[in-house]
Design an enzyme around this catalytic site. Structure first.
Site, PDB file in Angstrom:
ATOM      1  N   HIS A  43       0.841  -1.193   0.142  1.00 37.70           N
ATOM      2  CA  HIS A  43      -0.179   0.050   0.111  1.00 37.70           C
ATOM      3  C   HIS A  43       0.882   1.077  -0.164  1.00 37.70           C
ATOM      4  O   HIS A  43       0.441   2.237  -0.274  1.00 37.70           O
ATOM      5  CB  HIS A  43      -0.999  -0.065   1.182  1.00 37.70           C
ATOM      6  CG  HIS A  43      -2.176  -0.816   0.850  1.00 37.70           C
ATOM      7  ND1 HIS A  43      -2.016  -2.182   1.235  1.00 37.70           N
ATOM      8  CD2 HIS A  43      -3.141  -0.801   0.234  1.00 37.70           C
ATOM      9  CE1 HIS A  43      -3.238  -2.994   0.809  1.00 37.70           C
ATOM     10  NE2 HIS A  43      -3.832  -2.157   0.245  1.00 37.70           N
ATOM     11  N   GLU A  96     -11.238 -10.700  -4.554  1.00 47.54           N
ATOM     12  CA  GLU A  96      -9.667 -10.648  -4.440  1.00 47.54           C
ATOM     13  C   GLU A  96      -9.102 -11.704  -3.593  1.00 47.54           C
ATOM     14  O   GLU A  96      -7.922 -11.773  -3.129  1.00 47.54           O
ATOM     15  CB  GLU A  96      -9.321  -9.271  -3.703  1.00 47.54           C
ATOM     16  CG  GLU A  96     -10.264  -8.982  -2.621  1.00 47.54           C
ATOM     17  CD  GLU A  96      -9.614  -7.485  -1.936  1.00 47.54           C
ATOM     18  OE1 GLU A  96      -8.482  -6.937  -2.509  1.00 47.54           O
ATOM     19  OE2 GLU A  96     -10.488  -6.922  -0.889  1.00 47.54           O
ATOM     20  N   ASP A 153      -4.503  -8.145  -4.367  1.00 48.70           N
ATOM     21  CA  ASP A 153      -4.650  -9.330  -3.344  1.00 48.70           C
ATOM     22  C   ASP A 153      -4.877 -10.671  -4.093  1.00 48.70           C
ATOM     23  O   ASP A 153      -4.257 -11.569  -3.610  1.00 48.70           O
ATOM     24  CB  ASP A 153      -5.789  -8.968  -2.359  1.00 48.70           C
ATOM     25  CG  ASP A 153      -5.222  -8.121  -1.179  1.00 48.70           C
ATOM     26  OD1 ASP A 153      -4.057  -8.324  -0.630  1.00 48.70           O
ATOM     27  OD2 ASP A 153      -6.176  -7.042  -1.014  1.00 48.70           O
ATOM     28  N   CYS A 177     -10.066  -3.185 -10.148  1.00 45.10           N
ATOM     29  CA  CYS A 177      -9.537  -2.046  -9.472  1.00 45.10           C
ATOM     30  C   CYS A 177      -8.215  -2.232  -8.871  1.00 45.10           C
ATOM     31  O   CYS A 177      -7.512  -1.211  -8.108  1.00 45.10           O
ATOM     32  CB  CYS A 177     -10.608  -1.351  -8.290  1.00 45.10           C
ATOM     33  SG  CYS A 177     -10.810  -2.620  -7.126  1.00 45.10           S
TER      34      CYS A 177
HETATM   35  C1  PEP Z   1      -6.457  -5.008  -4.609  1.00 44.81           C
HETATM   36  O1  PEP Z   1      -6.358  -5.954  -3.698  1.00 44.81           O
HETATM   37  O2  PEP Z   1      -6.340  -5.271  -5.779  1.00 44.81           O
HETATM   38  C2  PEP Z   1      -7.149  -3.808  -4.288  1.00 44.81           C
HETATM   39  C3  PEP Z   1      -7.734  -2.760  -5.124  1.00 44.81           C
HETATM   40  O3  PEP Z   1      -7.176  -3.496  -2.777  1.00 44.81           O
HETATM   41  P1  PEP Z   1      -6.127  -2.897  -1.874  1.00 44.81           P
HETATM   42  O4  PEP Z   1      -4.983  -2.654  -2.966  1.00 44.81           O
HETATM   43  O5  PEP Z   1      -6.228  -1.903  -1.340  1.00 44.81           O
HETATM   44  O6  PEP Z   1      -5.634  -4.077  -1.019  1.00 44.81           O
HETATM   45 MG    MG Z   2      -7.213  -5.567  -1.886  1.00 38.12          MG
END
Ligand code: PEP
Ligand code: MG
Length: 576
Positions: free
Chosen positions: A191, A433, A457, A504
């Site tokens: 992140h 995910e 994920d 996403c």
């Molecule tokens: C993902 O896991 O692809 C996602 C968009 O969520 P995050 O990156 O916040 O875990």
């Molecule tokens: Mg995620």
């Protein structure tokens, strides 16, 4: 000149002086001091020890006065460590023999001792590692004569150089001053990387041990496109990178011209390009880049720096600002996704052995109604202000989805009893995910209004690779055929059920994957705002028939490297 290689996680090039920050946010002024200064450094260390000893004695005294002798004795551990001949010898040897600055010698020695303690099977000894790091901070404070560096308040342009940065530390960085950053640790899916991209700060992570090769104020080039980090560049290299910066600037200007053009394929199919945000302040950048709306609002960033759960009103104010600012465009509010590398303040998850397999995300929300219900009530209320949608993260089983919806029903019920208005038809979706969700997707699609594939994920869990771990970063491949099959299955099931599907994860922000994803049937993506112009350019250059051919071939390949090579080749043929 020293050239290092890491993982590029946020594009762009930064050229600036280095500011070295240790793990706890202290600025480490120098690394090497030279022979002449050894005596001074030893004296500075000695004075810091005395000052720390006085501080511990004062703390012990006041705590004993307030809470009694027994509690006061907790400071005895600090005292003993401060006086430990092994620790002192370690620091002094590094100053004397390696010419380290006192600060650098303290962090290196304390790190070594803390690591030994942390690995100890005895929980009491492992706990001592915390005391050691408290003591280290105390010594650093006295040595540097400053409070912890406030990363939010830098006032000159720097490239930050650190062992690691947490997502919340990264979120505080001001792009006007922090031109780029480099960390020894970290992987592409972390992140920290995502936030850097959101803030448009060029960044390279996972460089491995290199802090001893840089000093504060050394000139550093961070190439967030290739992962190169150049310390003290020679003139030729510097000139080459300065030309590259100019080129990128003019490319950005050309891409900006696409702002008001639709993301439409050559054969006229409109692709939805939504934006991912972590903070309400990012909405302006999304609109500036022509986003169709917010496809992923990572609400957990609202509370990563708090000491207590946000109230319903804290949630409401943040969401209301986003919904008002997007002026009628859709906003997908994702419920709290705390845990993993976004631990924040929540009790009970700080010492998990495997945080990404632990009490994170929806699992935590389902066990913490005091955290979850205020958020759900706020999201429901804010639905009155615009096109709001709600999404649950990391759903793994149908039972979890049903439980989350039961919480939503309870939140509705509470609002009813308060006579508060909300939209009864608020669309409810889930992230796909976890491999379990993708495998069972035909069952899930009957119970949600939309799905969004979280490839960050999904890649981590499918391939069993920690998305933030630099040592296995080469295995973290969204283009792996196993991941592609799960994406494909999800898109097919959603299509069959007439449920909207988006993607996403970071994968959709990489132009090299655009043809593949469109060919698999994806018609909406949610990406960092900075990636919108480039992805739009690809969409406008391809036909769906071409994309389908690309996807069909990619799906026949049997490893990530072949898929990548094939897709890069196809992308190159677009001739940008
Ligand atoms: C993902 O896991 O692809 C996602 C968009 O969520 P995050 O990156 O916040 O875990
Ligand atoms: Mg995620």
């Amino acid at each position: 000149m020293e050239t290092l290689q890491g993982i590029p996680v946020s594009p762009g090039i930064a050229i600036s002086k280095a500011l070295i920050v240790d793990n706890e946010g202290f600025m480490i002024p120098r690394y090497y001091v030279g022979r002449d200064a050894i005596g001074d450094e030893l004296r500075r260390f000695e004075s810091a020890i005395e000052a720390a000893a006085n501080e511990i004695a004062t703390n012990r005294h006041s705590v004993t006065a307030q809470l009694g002798e027994k509690i006061g004795t907790i400071f005895d551990a600090h005292w003993q460590m401060l006086r430990d001949p092994g620790v002192r010898h370690g620091v002094e040897t590094l100053i004397r023999e390696c010419e380290y600055s006192a600060e650098h010698a303290v962090t290196s020695t304390f790190d070594t001792f803390a690591n030994v303690l942390r690995r100890s099977p005895s929980p009491i000894l492992a706990e001592r590692a915390h005391d050691l790091s408290d003591l280290e901070r105390c010594l650093l404070r006295h040595l540097t004569g400053q409070a912890e560096l406030d990363l939010a308040n830098l006032t000159s342009e720097v490239v930050l150089v650190a062992h690691s940065l947490t997502p919340s530390e990264t979120a505080k960085l001001k792009p006007a001053w922090v031109r780029g950053f480099v960390t020894e640790a970290g992987g592409a899916g972390s992140h920290t990387a995502i936030v850097a991209k959101g803030l448009e700060i060029p960044a390279v992570v996972g460089v491995g041990r290199f802090l001893t090769k840089v000093s504060t104020n050394d000139l550093v080039i961070v190439d967030g496109n290739t992962g190169a980090v150049i310390v003290r560049p020679d003139e030729e290299t510097l000139a080459r990178y300065q030309t590259e910066v100019q080129k990128q600037r003019s490319l950005a200007e050309r891409l900006h011209l696409l702002r008001d053009m639709p993301p439409e394929t050559k054969d006229g199919v409109r692709i939805g390009l939504m934006a991912n945000i972590e903070f309400p302040t990012e909405v302006a950048a999304c609109l500036e880049r022509g986003a169709d709306g917010i496809g992923l609002y990572r609400t957990e960033f609202l509370c990563l720096d708090c000491d207590a759960p946000p109230s319903e009103d804290d949630h409401y104010q943040a969401y209301a600002r986003v919904v008002r600012d997007v002026a009628g465009r859709p906003v997908v509010i994702r419920t709290l996704d705390i845990g993993g590398d976004k631990a924040g303040w929540v009790e009970g998850i700080e010492n998990e052995r495997n945080p990404v397999l632990g009490l994170r995300s929806i699992r935590l929300s389902l066990r913490a109604p005091q955290l979850f219900l205020p958020q759900l009530r706020a999201a429901l209320r804010v639905s009155m202000l615009g096109d709001v949608r709600l999404m649950f993260p990391l759903i793994t089983t149908l039972a979890e989805l049903r439980q989350a919806k039961a919480f939503l029903a309870e939140a509705r019920h509470e609002l009813d009893s308060r006579n508060e208005a909300y939209r009864r038809d608020l669309p409810v979706g889930m992230m796909v995910e976890s491999p379990a969700a993708a495998v069972m997707i035909d069952r899930f699609v009957g119970e949600v209004d939309f799905v969004s594939i979280g490839t960050n994920d999904l890649t981590q869990y499918t391939l069993a690779v920690d998305r933030g771990n630099a040592s296995v970063a080469d295995l973290y491949q969204a283009a792996d055929p196993a991941v592609l099959r799960l994406i494909d299955a999800t898109l097919r099931a959603a299509r069959q059920a007439g449920v909207k599907a988006s993607l996403c994860g970071q994968m959709s922000s990489e132009p090299v994957y655009t043809m593949l994803l469109l060919g698999m049937g994806l018609r909406e993506m949610s990406i960092p705002p900075s990636s919108i112009p480039e992805i739009k350019r690809v969409c406008r250059h391809v036909t769906l028939a071409e994309c389908e051919r690309v996807a069909a071939h990619a799906m026949t390949l049997d490893n990530a490297r072949d898929v990548e090579t094939f897709l890069r080749d196809q992308y190159r043929q677009l001739g940008f």
